[in-house]
Design a protein around this motif. Structure first.
Motif, mmCIF file in Angstrom:
data_model
loop_
_atom_site.group_PDB
_atom_site.id
_atom_site.type_symbol
_atom_site.label_atom_id
_atom_site.label_comp_id
_atom_site.label_asym_id
_atom_site.label_seq_id
_atom_site.Cartn_x
_atom_site.Cartn_y
_atom_site.Cartn_z
ATOM 1 N N GLY A 183 -4.980 -1.106 -21.702
ATOM 2 C CA GLY A 183 -4.080 -1.427 -22.790
ATOM 3 C C GLY A 183 -4.002 -0.387 -23.886
ATOM 4 N N TYR A 184 -4.291 0.871 -23.565
ATOM 5 C CA TYR A 184 -4.197 1.947 -24.546
ATOM 6 C C TYR A 184 -3.694 3.191 -23.822
ATOM 7 N N GLU A 185 -3.578 4.322 -24.528
ATOM 8 C CA GLU A 185 -3.135 5.553 -23.883
ATOM 9 C C GLU A 185 -4.031 6.720 -24.264
ATOM 10 N N LEU A 186 -4.476 7.469 -23.256
ATOM 11 C CA LEU A 186 -5.085 8.777 -23.486
ATOM 12 C C LEU A 186 -3.948 9.763 -23.686
ATOM 13 N N PRO A 187 -3.808 10.370 -24.865
ATOM 14 C CA PRO A 187 -2.671 11.257 -25.096
ATOM 15 C C PRO A 187 -2.579 12.370 -24.063
ATOM 16 N N VAL A 188 -1.348 12.770 -23.764
ATOM 17 C CA VAL A 188 -1.115 13.717 -22.687
ATOM 18 C C VAL A 188 -1.835 15.028 -22.917
ATOM 19 N N GLU A 189 -1.937 15.470 -24.173
ATOM 20 C CA GLU A 189 -2.602 16.752 -24.421
ATOM 21 C C GLU A 189 -4.099 16.678 -24.170
ATOM 22 N N LEU A 190 -4.688 15.489 -24.290
ATOM 23 C CA LEU A 190 -6.106 15.319 -23.969
ATOM 24 C C LEU A 190 -6.313 15.135 -22.471
ATOM 25 N N ALA A 200 -4.553 16.538 -20.258
ATOM 26 C CA ALA A 200 -4.294 17.834 -19.623
ATOM 27 C C ALA A 200 -5.382 18.861 -19.884
ATOM 28 N N LEU A 201 -6.358 18.563 -20.721
ATOM 29 C CA LEU A 201 -7.436 19.519 -20.962
ATOM 30 C C LEU A 201 -8.083 19.939 -19.638
ATOM 31 N N PRO A 202 -8.319 21.236 -19.424
ATOM 32 C CA PRO A 202 -8.980 21.644 -18.179
ATOM 33 C C PRO A 202 -10.296 20.918 -17.923
ATOM 34 N N ALA A 203 -11.076 20.686 -18.989
ATOM 35 C CA ALA A 203 -12.338 19.967 -18.803
ATOM 36 C C ALA A 203 -12.098 18.547 -18.326
ATOM 37 N N MET A 204 -11.062 17.867 -18.857
ATOM 38 C CA MET A 204 -10.746 16.512 -18.419
ATOM 39 C C MET A 204 -10.250 16.520 -16.981
ATOM 40 N N GLN A 205 -9.408 17.483 -16.637
ATOM 41 C CA GLN A 205 -8.915 17.568 -15.269
ATOM 42 C C GLN A 205 -10.058 17.776 -14.281
ATOM 43 N N ARG A 206 -11.033 18.597 -14.648
ATOM 44 C CA ARG A 206 -12.193 18.792 -13.762
ATOM 45 C C ARG A 206 -13.006 17.504 -13.629
ATOM 46 N N ILE A 207 -13.184 16.797 -14.735
ATOM 47 C CA ILE A 207 -13.944 15.545 -14.689
ATOM 48 C C ILE A 207 -13.250 14.527 -13.794
ATOM 49 N N ILE A 208 -11.930 14.394 -13.941
ATOM 50 C CA ILE A 208 -11.188 13.454 -13.102
ATOM 51 C C ILE A 208 -11.284 13.855 -11.633
ATOM 52 N N ALA A 209 -11.213 15.165 -11.353
ATOM 53 C CA ALA A 209 -11.336 15.629 -9.969
ATOM 54 C C ALA A 209 -12.721 15.331 -9.412
ATOM 55 N N LEU A 210 -13.765 15.587 -10.204
ATOM 56 C CA LEU A 210 -15.125 15.283 -9.753
ATOM 57 C C LEU A 210 -15.284 13.793 -9.473
ATOM 58 N N ALA A 211 -14.713 12.964 -10.346
ATOM 59 C CA ALA A 211 -14.796 11.516 -10.148
ATOM 60 C C ALA A 211 -14.114 11.113 -8.850
ATOM 61 N N GLY A 212 -12.891 11.605 -8.632
ATOM 62 C CA GLY A 212 -12.180 11.272 -7.399
ATOM 63 C C GLY A 212 -12.908 11.745 -6.169
ATOM 64 N N ASN A 213 -13.478 12.953 -6.230
ATOM 65 C CA ASN A 213 -14.176 13.494 -5.070
ATOM 66 C C ASN A 213 -15.436 12.696 -4.751
ATOM 67 N N ALA A 214 -16.219 12.373 -5.780
ATOM 68 C CA ALA A 214 -17.457 11.629 -5.551
ATOM 69 C C ALA A 214 -17.178 10.248 -4.991
#
Length: 406
Positions: free
Chosen positions: A283-290, A292-306
């Motif tokens: 029920g909230y939003e992570l702003p698009v600029e956050l 898109a952060l490379p660190a966030m993108q890596r974290i999301i990728a690591l989560a999906g991979n694990a």
């Protein structure tokens, strides 16, 4: 300002994955506020407003977040039915709220049968055995209402319908998969064409169960999300479909990829679309600029991979019963590195654990470097999704059983 380096002990994280992020972030928020006050007294860390959910009625928030400690080292001997995989790094969670599970289970089945005619009667046992309600309640403990949980449940059921009917158990085939996926994807990312050809495309969205489920689930999602969240989801579903196509091409060619190639495919053919919507379901939003952060993108990728390797490990024996050589990480390690099936499986557990430790350490580091409340909440939500996903795989004995490797 530069953030201090953060080290997270590999097997001694304080509490569950979400609790780890919360603990580190709480310290980071206090430190950041003090630093900002000293340098720029009038500046406060930014916060983002929650999106309006016009079609979702918000009910009282569910039970408080509770997460257990990391799992202890597995005892010797063969695990019993419903036990976790020995040696697999994970955070046990409390049983999902049975009231929410029961209500969500009823509503998602009514949607599948009455609204979209998803499956024939002979598939009912497998639909019930999937336990969508228990799965989604476990993965989204901060969802404000059943309506919010239904957003995730519809998309999960729709994604499984496409996987089963186009790729896997229920009539799927690698032959012609690209065409089927492309047409189904237009139910998520609509065709913009001329008046003459629009009706034919519109009619095509009702031609089979996967397209009906994609269309309906996406319509609900769009009404409950912001445009940026909907665009994010479409992008992640395109990633998923690209992964399906790579796996299909290997199946047609009877090719066993190198281990790194398999892991590359699984970075796309994985669960990423599920945790990436955690803010919409919350029920909230992570702003698009956050986001898109490379660190966030890596974290999301690591989560999906694990979390996708969790699926490879728990579904291992189920996939062995499939005709031909079904690719999963233990099998690919065994084939490409010339080790036994048992050694390949146990090494896949180690790969998962390394990815999980990296996910937790980098989530904590990002929470320190960018202690924005919505970002911290999103990291906690993704961590909770990983914990819930493991819980569902571990306890879904209708679908999964462990190999005799211990």
């Amino acid at each position: 300002m530069d953030a201090p380096a953060v080290e997270v002990p590999a097997a001694a994280a304080p509490g569950g994955g979400a609790a780890l992020v919360e603990a580190v972030a709480s310290e980071a928020l206090a430190a950041a506020a003090a630093a900002l006050e000293a340098v720029l007294p009038e500046v406060q860390p930014p916060s983002a407003p929650s999106p309006v959910l016009p079609s979702v009625s918000v009910l009282p928030t569910g039970p408080a977040l509770t997460f257990g400690a990391p799992a202890a080292a597995a005892p010797g001997g063969k695990p019993k039915t419903g036990d976790p995989i020995p040696g697999l790094y994970h955070h046990p969670i409390a049983e999902p709220d049975p009231v929410r599970v029961a209500e969500l289970s009823l509503r998602i089945k009514a949607w599948a049968i009455d609204e979209i005619e998803l499956y024939p009667p002979e598939w009912e046992k497998d639909f019930d055995g999937f336990s969508t309600g228990r799965y989604m309640v476990a993965c989204h403990p901060d969802a404000p209402s059943i309506d919010h949980l239904m957003i995730a449940a519809r998309l999960m059921v729709a994604e499984n319908a496409v996987d089963d009917c186009y790729c896997e158990d229920l009539g799927g085939s690698p032959v012609g998969l690209g065409s089927r996926l492309l047409l189904a994807h237009t139910a998520l990312d609509p065709l913009h064409t001329t008046a003459e050809y629009h009706p034919a495309w519109e009619a095509s969205l009702s031609e089979d169960a996967p397209r009906r489920s994609y269309r309906s689930a996406m319509e609900y999602f769009v009404r409950a999300s912001t445009p940026a969240q909907a665009d994010r989801f479409r992008h992640d579903m395109a990633r998923l479909h690209m992964g399906y196509l790579a796996e299909a091409s290997w199946a047609e060619a009877e090719h066993v990829p190198e281990v790194w190639e398999y892991l590359a495919m699984r970075q796309f053919n994985n669960f990423r679309p599920c945790p990436t919507i955690t803010d919409t379901v919350g029920g909230y939003e992570l702003p698009v600029e956050l986001h898109a952060l490379p660190a966030m993108q890596r974290i999301i990728a690591l989560a999906g991979n694990a979390t996708t390797i969790v699926n490879d490990l728990y579904s291992y024996t189920k996939e062995l019963a499939s005709p031909g050589l079904h690719l999963n990480l233990p099998v690919v390690i065994s084939e490409r590195e010339g080790v036994s099936r048992q050694e390949g499986y146990l090494k896949a557990v180690e790969v998962h654990n390394e990815l999980m430790h990296a996910f937790e350490a980098e989530s904590a580091a990002l929470a320190v470097a960018c202690p924005v409340p919505t970002l911290v909440r999103f990291l906690r939500g993704v961590a909770a999704w990983l914990d819930g996903n493991h819980y569902w795989h571990q306890t879904n004995t209708h679908r999964y059983s462990l190999p005799d490797f211990w």
